[in-house]
Structures are given as C-alpha cells and as structure tokens.
Write a protein that holds these residues in place. Structure first.
Motif, mmCIF file in Angstrom:
data_model
loop_
_atom_site.group_PDB
_atom_site.id
_atom_site.type_symbol
_atom_site.label_atom_id
_atom_site.label_comp_id
_atom_site.label_asym_id
_atom_site.label_seq_id
_atom_site.Cartn_x
_atom_site.Cartn_y
_atom_site.Cartn_z
ATOM 1 N N ALA A 130 -0.912 25.515 64.800
ATOM 2 C CA ALA A 130 -1.772 24.685 63.957
ATOM 3 C C ALA A 130 -2.845 25.518 63.259
ATOM 4 C CB ALA A 130 -2.417 23.582 64.782
ATOM 5 N N ASP A 131 -3.163 26.687 63.802
ATOM 6 C CA ASP A 131 -4.197 27.537 63.211
ATOM 7 C C ASP A 131 -3.845 27.992 61.798
ATOM 8 O OD1 ASP A 131 -5.760 27.330 65.443
ATOM 9 O OD2 ASP A 131 -5.273 29.307 66.230
ATOM 10 N N HIS A 132 -2.582 28.048 61.488
ATOM 11 C CA HIS A 132 -2.151 28.586 60.200
ATOM 12 C C HIS A 132 -1.700 27.497 59.236
ATOM 13 C CE1 HIS A 132 -2.499 32.365 62.258
ATOM 14 N NE2 HIS A 132 -1.698 31.912 63.201
ATOM 15 N N LEU A 133 -1.912 26.250 59.610
ATOM 16 C CA LEU A 133 -1.488 25.130 58.779
ATOM 17 C C LEU A 133 -2.696 24.394 58.208
ATOM 18 C CD1 LEU A 133 1.195 23.597 61.161
ATOM 19 C CD2 LEU A 133 1.619 25.011 59.151
ATOM 20 N N ALA A 134 -2.475 23.751 57.079
ATOM 21 C CA ALA A 134 -3.506 22.866 56.547
ATOM 22 C C ALA A 134 -3.655 21.687 57.503
ATOM 23 C CB ALA A 134 -3.106 22.392 55.153
#
Length: 94
Positions: free
Chosen positions: A50-54
């Motif tokens: 989730a850290d790399h997603l909008a």
C-alpha cells in the motif's frame, strides 16, 4: 533602498528540482513486528504494498490482507489437536 522581497522558489519549482511530488504515494514507514507465524507475517508484509499506491488503491490491499488474516485464523480452528483419550469399555463384575 529596495523594499521588494527576494524571489524564492515556489513549491512547484522546488518539486521539479528535487523530484519530490507531495501528491505522489509515500511510504508510511509503519513498523511491522513479526509474529512468528508465517501466514500472518506474510500478510503483514503485504501491507507494505500500500505504501507505493495512491490512496484509492489501498482498499484492495487492505481487503486482501484482511481475507488472508481471516483465513489464517480459520485454519487454526481446522488444525487437529491432540488425539482425544480413548475410553476402554469397562467390564462389570458379575
């Protein structure tokens, strides 16, 4: 004497120079402490995705992790425990 303020870079110019985009996804750096249970630890590590997603992409990750944790808990109920003690028929004296 010149009363004009010195020109400073605006946020857009600064972002262009540093490559930092405040609207871009950024890691939260939330610590994930291993539990020692491989199934659970794998789900906790999945949260890092989730850290790399909008923000709108977080729901899919959270639902996937929730499903995986629920499956891990359900598996605990399905694991066989120690065998139940067997009862030997007692003979009654005649």
């Amino acid at each position: 004497m010149n009363d004009s303020a010195p020109e400073t870079e605006g946020p857009q110019e600064e972002a262009a120079e540093t490559g930092y985009d405040p609207a871009a996804p950024a890691p939260l750096h939330v610590p994930r402490t291993p539990t020692g249970t491989p199934e659970v630890d794998a789900q906790l590590e999945r949260l890092a995705d989730a850290d790399h997603l909008a923000t709108d992409g977080h729901v899919e990750v959270y639902e996937d992790v929730h499903r995986g944790l629920r499956d891990a808990l359900t598996a605990l109920d399905a694991r066989p425990g120690p065998p139940a003690p067997t009862r030997h028929p007692t003979t009654t004296p005649q």
